[in-house]
Structure formats: structure tokens, C-alpha cells
Design an enzyme around this catalytic site. Structure first.
Site, PDB file in Angstrom:
ATOM      1  N   HIS A 169       0.874   0.970 -13.084  1.00  0.00           N
ATOM      2  CA  HIS A 169       1.623  -0.308 -13.827  1.00  0.00           C
ATOM      3  C   HIS A 169       2.970  -0.012 -13.565  1.00  0.00           C
ATOM      4  O   HIS A 169       3.346   0.809 -14.054  1.00  0.00           O
ATOM      5  CB  HIS A 169       1.194  -0.833 -15.030  1.00  0.00           C
TER       6      HIS A 169
ATOM      7  N   ASN B 154      -5.466   2.578 -12.705  1.00  0.00           N
ATOM      8  CA  ASN B 154      -4.458   1.730 -12.177  1.00  0.00           C
ATOM      9  C   ASN B 154      -3.021   2.027 -12.655  1.00  0.00           C
ATOM     10  O   ASN B 154      -2.937   2.849 -13.249  1.00  0.00           O
ATOM     11  CB  ASN B 154      -4.581   0.178 -12.966  1.00  0.00           C
TER      12      ASN B 154
ATOM     13  N   GLY C 273       0.731  -1.219   0.080  1.00  0.00           N
ATOM     14  CA  GLY C 273      -0.119  -0.073  -0.107  1.00  0.00           C
ATOM     15  C   GLY C 273       0.900   1.248   0.078  1.00  0.00           C
ATOM     16  O   GLY C 273       0.315   2.189   0.484  1.00  0.00           O
ATOM     17  N   SER C 274       2.061   1.264  -0.704  1.00  0.00           N
ATOM     18  CA  SER C 274       2.594   2.610  -0.634  1.00  0.00           C
ATOM     19  C   SER C 274       2.256   3.746  -1.669  1.00  0.00           C
ATOM     20  O   SER C 274       2.177   4.663  -1.390  1.00  0.00           O
ATOM     21  CB  SER C 274       4.120   2.038  -0.953  1.00  0.00           C
ATOM     22  N   ASN C 275       1.526   3.127  -2.619  1.00  0.00           N
ATOM     23  CA  ASN C 275       0.759   4.005  -3.386  1.00  0.00           C
ATOM     24  C   ASN C 275      -0.359   4.470  -2.800  1.00  0.00           C
ATOM     25  O   ASN C 275      -0.901   5.877  -2.793  1.00  0.00           O
ATOM     26  CB  ASN C 275       0.669   3.417  -5.029  1.00  0.00           C
TER      27      ASN C 275
ATOM     28  N   MET D 275      -3.883  -6.627  -7.150  1.00  0.00           N
ATOM     29  CA  MET D 275      -2.946  -7.889  -8.006  1.00  0.00           C
ATOM     30  C   MET D 275      -3.988  -8.606  -8.556  1.00  0.00           C
ATOM     31  O   MET D 275      -3.853  -9.784  -8.469  1.00  0.00           O
ATOM     32  CB  MET D 275      -1.908  -8.538  -7.082  1.00  0.00           C
ATOM     33  N   ARG D 276      -5.001  -8.264  -9.271  1.00  0.00           N
ATOM     34  CA  ARG D 276      -5.963  -9.096  -9.735  1.00  0.00           C
ATOM     35  C   ARG D 276      -6.643  -8.462 -11.108  1.00  0.00           C
ATOM     36  O   ARG D 276      -6.679  -6.973 -11.038  1.00  0.00           O
ATOM     37  CB  ARG D 276      -7.349  -9.287  -9.036  1.00  0.00           C
TER      38      ARG D 276
ATOM     39  N   LYS E 101     -16.106 -14.902  -9.162  1.00  0.00           N
ATOM     40  CA  LYS E 101     -15.502 -13.581  -9.643  1.00  0.00           C
ATOM     41  C   LYS E 101     -16.670 -12.569  -9.835  1.00  0.00           C
ATOM     42  O   LYS E 101     -16.481 -11.334  -9.440  1.00  0.00           O
ATOM     43  CB  LYS E 101     -14.538 -13.683 -10.637  1.00  0.00           C
TER      44      LYS E 101
HETATM   45  C1  GAR Z   1       3.537  -1.426  -7.360  1.00  0.00           C
HETATM   46  O1  GAR Z   1       4.823  -1.161  -7.984  1.00  0.00           O
HETATM   47  C2  GAR Z   1       2.503  -1.054  -8.440  1.00  0.00           C
HETATM   48  O2  GAR Z   1       2.883  -0.447  -9.683  1.00  0.00           O
HETATM   49  C3  GAR Z   1       2.291  -2.727  -8.771  1.00  0.00           C
HETATM   50  O3  GAR Z   1       2.267  -3.264  -7.505  1.00  0.00           O
HETATM   51  C4  GAR Z   1       3.350  -2.472  -6.448  1.00  0.00           C
HETATM   52  C5  GAR Z   1       2.208  -2.139  -5.510  1.00  0.00           C
HETATM   53  O4  GAR Z   1       2.903  -1.445  -4.284  1.00  0.00           O
HETATM   54  N1  GAR Z   1       1.240  -3.090  -9.347  1.00  0.00           N
HETATM   55  C6  GAR Z   1       1.164  -3.950 -10.162  1.00  0.00           C
HETATM   56  O5  GAR Z   1       1.812  -4.862 -10.484  1.00  0.00           O
HETATM   57  C7  GAR Z   1      -0.233  -4.218 -10.768  1.00  0.00           C
HETATM   58  N2  GAR Z   1      -0.279  -5.130 -12.086  1.00  0.00           N
HETATM   59  P1  GAR Z   1       2.279  -0.771  -3.267  1.00  0.00           P
HETATM   60  O6  GAR Z   1       1.455  -1.611  -2.625  1.00  0.00           O
HETATM   61  O7  GAR Z   1       3.410  -0.369  -2.346  1.00  0.00           O
HETATM   62  O8  GAR Z   1       1.752   0.349  -3.675  1.00  0.00           O
END
Ligand code: GAR
Length: 199
Positions: free
Chosen positions: A107, A105, A12-14, A88-89, A63
Site C-alpha cells: 500500500h 499487499n 504491474g511494476s511491483n 485494486m479491490r 464477489k
Molecule cells: C502501487 O503504488 C501500489 O502500492 C498501489 O497501486 C500501485 C500499483 O502499481 N496499490 C494500491 O493502491 C492498493 N490499494 P504497479 O501496478 O506498478 O505495481
């Protein structure tokens, strides 16, 4: 003030970068709820620290029901914009149809390269010299929706998956709040697969 719903599966850093941008006044929004598919997600701790309501929804089973339940929660919270922050889905129809061009999203690659999982590893294995991250609207494909913002970083010769991921993550924390701000200010318009950004 618009209400944002965040979906996260892990660290969850984003999510934190969005919370911080709201707290600093850079974004005029409120996170109305965090939804997670993982009861151990650290994102939940972040929600608790900021008094953000959080809901765990079990992804096992249908789903269709999973995504209908998520859409129902988001609607009940009055959410206008849905933000996937390390969710991640692959998001399915019932959620996409409830929020058309209102799901974003992030990526960790310069799309359309390196879609799907382990994008940073894919970039290293391919041997690209420039990597980066992309914020896009979510459609029914995997990492295919209209691109809102991208930022590039160099790939260094001694990079590991960890070091490259860390460099990309710094960009993620910059461009995700920026993309959300553009949305909130009504500066994004989508035609086909192209997003136009008003000055
Ligand atoms: C981030 O790097 C994001 O871009 C990636 O997962 C990480 C989550 O980090 N997302 C994907 O790969 C989606 N396909 P976070 O939980 O610290 O935000």
C-alpha cells in the site's frame, strides 16, 4: 522452492520487481501464475515476457464466486503465497480463508494512515511531511492487516501526486521483494496484529 501467485490490476511494476528479484536469485521462488481482473492490464505483457501463466477472471457479478474462482486457480497452480501487486479491490472472505496470513499487499502509504484509494493524494491533501509505503498481510479489513515492512520518504514542498507517487514507488520495489524473502525464509511470525521478524 515456493510458488507465488500474483494478483494485479494494472501496470504491474511491483510484479516486475518480484520477477526481477527471482531472476537475480535474491528470492528463491517461482511465480506460478498471474491473475488479473482487467484484461488490459500491462502486467499481462510482463507475464508473457517471462513465460508466466496468466489468467483473467471477470469481476462482474457475485464477489463470492469471483474470489472462490481466484482461490481455485491459485490452489490449482500449487501456490503457497499470494501477492497483491496493485490489485485494486478489497479481497473477500473466500480468498482470505483459503490463504490465511498467506496473502500480502503493498500500500502506498504509511499505514494506518491513508487507507484505501489515492493514498498519495490523501497524504498530500493532509499535508504530512513524511509519506511512504507498507507491506502487510491481508485480513478482512481494508488495509488493516498485520504490518510486515514499511519505508518512509520525505514529502517535498513542490511535490505533485505524480512526483510523490514515483518516490514512494521506488521504496515499494525495494520492500516488497524483501518482505517476500522474509516470508520464504520462514522469518515472519504473526501474533495478533503484530508481525515479528526473526534476525
Ligand atoms: C502501487 O503504488 C501500489 O502500492 C498501489 O497501486 C500501485 C500499483 O502499481 N496499490 C494500491 O493502491 C492498493 N490499494 P504497479 O501496478 O506498478 O505495481
Amino acid at each position: 522452492m515456493i510458488k507465488i501467485g500474483v494478483l494485479a490490476s494494472g501496470r504491474g511494476s511491483n510484479f516486475q520487481s518480484i520477477i526481477d528479484s527471482i531472476d537475480s536469485g535474491a528470492i528463491d521462488a517461482k511465480v506460478a501464475c498471474l491473475i488479473t481482473d482487467n484484461p488490459a492490464a500491462y502486467a499481462i505483457e510482463r507475464a508473457k515476457l517471462h513465460n508466466i501463466p496468466h489468467v483473467y477472471i471477470n469481476p462482474a457479478g457475485s464477489k463470492d464466486i469471483f474470489y472462490k474462482t481466484i482461490a481455485g486457480e491459485l490452489i490449482a497452480c500449487g501456490v503457497e503465497l499470494v501477492v497483491l501487486a496493485g490489485f485494486m479491490r478489497v479481497v473477500k472472505k473466500p480468498l482470505i480463508e483459503a490463504f490465511p496470513m498467506r496473502i500480502m499487499n503493498i500500500h502506498p502509504a504509511l499505514l494506518p494512515s491513508f487507507k484505501g484509494l489515492h493514498a498519495q493524494r490523501q497524504a498530500l491533501e493532509y499535508g504530512v511531511k513524511i509519506a511512504g509505503c507498507t507491506v502487510h498481510f491481508v485480513d478482512e479489513g481494508v488495509d488493516t492487516g498485520p504490518i510486515i515492512l514499511q519505508e518512509a520518504v520525505p514529502v517535498l514542498s513542490d511535490d505533485t501526486e505524480e512526483s510523490l507517487s514515483a518516490r514512494i514507488l521506488e521504496c515499494e520495489h525495494r520492500i516488497y521483494p524483501r518482505a517476500i524473502k522474509l516470508y520464504i525464509e520462514g522469518k515472519l511470525s504473526v501474533t495478533g496484529n503484530t508481525v515479528r521478524i526473526e534476525d
